[in-house]
Design a protein around this motif. Structure first.
Motif, PDB file in Angstrom:
ATOM      1  N   TYR A 140      34.769  29.747  40.197  1.00 24.50           N
ATOM      2  CA  TYR A 140      36.193  29.683  40.546  1.00 24.50           C
ATOM      3  C   TYR A 140      36.879  31.012  40.251  1.00 24.50           C
ATOM      4  N   THR A 141      36.361  31.766  39.324  1.00 20.74           N
ATOM      5  CA  THR A 141      36.962  33.053  38.962  1.00 20.74           C
ATOM      6  C   THR A 141      37.002  34.001  40.159  1.00 20.74           C
ATOM      7  N   PHE A 142      35.978  33.956  41.010  1.00 18.17           N
ATOM      8  CA  PHE A 142      35.970  34.805  42.207  1.00 18.17           C
ATOM      9  C   PHE A 142      37.143  34.441  43.122  1.00 18.17           C
ATOM     10  N   TYR A 143      37.345  33.148  43.326  1.00 16.67           N
ATOM     11  CA  TYR A 143      38.470  32.680  44.132  1.00 16.67           C
ATOM     12  C   TYR A 143      39.788  33.082  43.474  1.00 16.67           C
ATOM     13  N   TRP A 144      39.859  32.915  42.156  1.00 17.61           N
ATOM     14  CA  TRP A 144      41.070  33.256  41.418  1.00 17.61           C
ATOM     15  C   TRP A 144      41.408  34.730  41.573  1.00 17.61           C
ATOM     16  N   MET A 145      40.378  35.579  41.446  1.00 19.95           N
ATOM     17  CA  MET A 145      40.606  37.022  41.578  1.00 19.95           C
ATOM     18  C   MET A 145      41.133  37.363  42.969  1.00 19.95           C
ATOM     19  N   TYR A 146      40.531  36.756  43.983  1.00 19.95           N
ATOM     20  CA  TYR A 146      40.959  37.006  45.354  1.00 19.95           C
ATOM     21  C   TYR A 146      42.413  36.588  45.550  1.00 19.95           C
ATOM     22  N   LYS A 147      42.774  35.389  45.102  1.00 19.62           N
ATOM     23  CA  LYS A 147      44.138  34.893  45.262  1.00 19.62           C
ATOM     24  C   LYS A 147      45.132  35.711  44.435  1.00 19.62           C
ATOM     25  N   LEU A 148      44.715  36.156  43.256  1.00 20.40           N
ATOM     26  CA  LEU A 148      45.576  36.997  42.425  1.00 20.40           C
ATOM     27  C   LEU A 148      45.890  38.294  43.155  1.00 20.40           C
ATOM     28  N   GLY A 149      44.878  38.899  43.741  1.00 17.34           N
ATOM     29  CA  GLY A 149      45.088  40.119  44.514  1.00 17.34           C
ATOM     30  C   GLY A 149      45.997  39.896  45.710  1.00 17.34           C
ATOM     31  N   GLN A 150      45.836  38.757  46.375  1.00 14.39           N
ATOM     32  CA  GLN A 150      46.705  38.433  47.507  1.00 14.39           C
ATOM     33  C   GLN A 150      48.154  38.300  47.070  1.00 14.39           C
ATOM     34  N   LYS A 151      48.370  37.637  45.958  1.00 14.66           N
ATOM     35  CA  LYS A 151      49.740  37.416  45.494  1.00 14.66           C
ATOM     36  C   LYS A 151      50.406  38.708  45.046  1.00 14.66           C
ATOM     37  N   LEU A 152      49.663  39.572  44.386  1.00 18.24           N
ATOM     38  CA  LEU A 152      50.277  40.757  43.785  1.00 18.24           C
ATOM     39  C   LEU A 152      50.179  42.013  44.643  1.00 18.24           C
ATOM     40  N   LYS A 153      49.108  42.149  45.404  1.00 15.48           N
ATOM     41  CA  LYS A 153      48.893  43.360  46.185  1.00 15.48           C
ATOM     42  C   LYS A 153      48.987  43.126  47.688  1.00 15.48           C
ATOM     43  N   GLY A 154      48.899  41.871  48.102  1.00 16.47           N
ATOM     44  CA  GLY A 154      48.904  41.576  49.531  1.00 16.47           C
ATOM     45  C   GLY A 154      47.507  41.424  50.102  1.00 16.47           C
ATOM     46  N   SER A 155      46.509  41.951  49.408  1.00 14.81           N
ATOM     47  CA  SER A 155      45.120  41.815  49.830  1.00 14.81           C
ATOM     48  C   SER A 155      44.254  41.617  48.593  1.00 14.81           C
ATOM     49  N   GLY A 156      43.464  40.588  48.615  1.00 11.18           N
ATOM     50  CA  GLY A 156      42.627  40.283  47.466  1.00 11.18           C
ATOM     51  C   GLY A 156      41.224  40.835  47.551  1.00 11.18           C
ATOM     52  N   VAL A 157      40.929  41.600  48.607  1.00  8.45           N
ATOM     53  CA  VAL A 157      39.567  42.081  48.812  1.00  8.45           C
ATOM     54  C   VAL A 157      39.129  43.007  47.685  1.00  8.45           C
ATOM     55  N   LEU A 158      39.984  43.945  47.280  1.00  6.47           N
ATOM     56  CA  LEU A 158      39.632  44.859  46.190  1.00  6.47           C
ATOM     57  C   LEU A 158      39.337  44.085  44.914  1.00  6.47           C
ATOM     58  N   TYR A 159      40.175  43.114  44.599  1.00  6.11           N
ATOM     59  CA  TYR A 159      39.978  42.311  43.400  1.00  6.11           C
ATOM     60  C   TYR A 159      38.653  41.550  43.469  1.00  6.11           C
ATOM     61  N   LEU A 160      38.343  41.010  44.630  1.00  9.31           N
ATOM     62  CA  LEU A 160      37.100  40.261  44.808  1.00  9.31           C
ATOM     63  C   LEU A 160      35.880  41.166  44.692  1.00  9.31           C
ATOM     64  N   VAL A 161      35.927  42.329  45.304  1.00 12.90           N
ATOM     65  CA  VAL A 161      34.798  43.273  45.248  1.00 12.90           C
ATOM     66  C   VAL A 161      34.569  43.740  43.815  1.00 12.90           C
ATOM     67  N   LEU A 162      35.637  44.070  43.108  1.00 17.31           N
ATOM     68  CA  LEU A 162      35.490  44.497  41.714  1.00 17.31           C
ATOM     69  C   LEU A 162      34.871  43.389  40.872  1.00 17.31           C
ATOM     70  N   CYS A 163      35.305  42.166  41.096  1.00 15.47           N
ATOM     71  CA  CYS A 163      34.754  41.027  40.353  1.00 15.47           C
ATOM     72  C   CYS A 163      33.279  40.831  40.692  1.00 15.47           C
ATOM     73  N   PHE A 164      32.940  40.960  41.953  1.00 12.98           N
ATOM     74  CA  PHE A 164      31.559  40.765  42.402  1.00 12.98           C
ATOM     75  C   PHE A 164      30.613  41.772  41.758  1.00 12.98           C
ATOM     76  N   PHE A 165      31.079  43.011  41.577  1.00 14.03           N
ATOM     77  CA  PHE A 165      30.228  44.050  41.000  1.00 14.03           C
ATOM     78  C   PHE A 165      30.381  44.193  39.484  1.00 14.03           C
ATOM     79  N   GLY A 166      31.022  43.226  38.835  1.00 21.24           N
ATOM     80  CA  GLY A 166      31.083  43.217  37.380  1.00 21.24           C
ATOM     81  C   GLY A 166      32.243  43.965  36.769  1.00 21.24           C
ATOM     82  N   PHE A 167      33.213  44.328  37.591  1.00 25.43           N
ATOM     83  CA  PHE A 167      34.382  45.047  37.080  1.00 25.43           C
ATOM     84  C   PHE A 167      35.641  44.193  37.137  1.00 25.43           C
ATOM     85  N   GLY A 168      35.480  42.891  36.956  1.00 23.95           N
ATOM     86  CA  GLY A 168      36.604  41.967  37.001  1.00 23.95           C
ATOM     87  C   GLY A 168      37.657  42.255  35.949  1.00 23.95           C
ATOM     88  N   TRP A 169      37.239  42.845  34.849  1.00 22.43           N
ATOM     89  CA  TRP A 169      38.195  43.179  33.793  1.00 22.43           C
ATOM     90  C   TRP A 169      39.237  44.184  34.286  1.00 22.43           C
TER      91      TRP A 169
END
Length: 114
Positions: free
Chosen positions: A58-87
């Motif tokens: 669920y964290t992957f979904y959360w990161m994506y939605k967080l990016g959408q809400k704050l930046k307009g696009s959650g792709v960067l947040y999702l990619v960072l999370c996928f490669f271990g840079f979710g922090w």
């Protein structure tokens, strides 16, 4: 909402062996829901529970939605999370929330001055 010092949040997360990071996760979720109510997701506590129950998926979904809400696009947040840079997403999100709080304070000061 509360403006948080990012460096202290990172330090507290390290000192508490991640427990403060869980608290920060909850607060980021609740603050982002406040900023963007039209894209509201689960509350902070529920999002944390869903992340634990799903073993972090669920964290992957959360990161994506967080990016959408704050930046307009959650792709960067999702990619960072996928490669271990979710922090890094926590840092980016808190920075956006702090900027939002500053802009609201500036608007309030401008309205009061008029």
């Amino acid at each position: 909402m509360k403006k948080r010092n990012i460096a202290l949040c990172i330090l507290f997360s390290i000192i508490s062996f991640g427990i403060y990071g869980l608290y920060w996760f909850v607060k980021l979720t609740n603050d982002s829901n406040t900023i963007c109510p039209e894209k509201k997701t689960a509350s902070g506590g529920m999002a944390l529970l869903f992340s634990i129950i799903t073993g972090g998926i669920y964290t992957f979904y959360w990161m994506y939605k967080l990016g959408q809400k704050l930046k307009g696009s959650g792709v960067l947040y999702l990619v960072l999370c996928f490669f271990g840079f979710g922090w890094l997403n926590f840092i980016f999100a808190q920075s956006e929330i702090n900027n939002y709080i500053d802009s609201q304070a500036a608007q309030a000061a401008q309205t009061t001055a008029e």
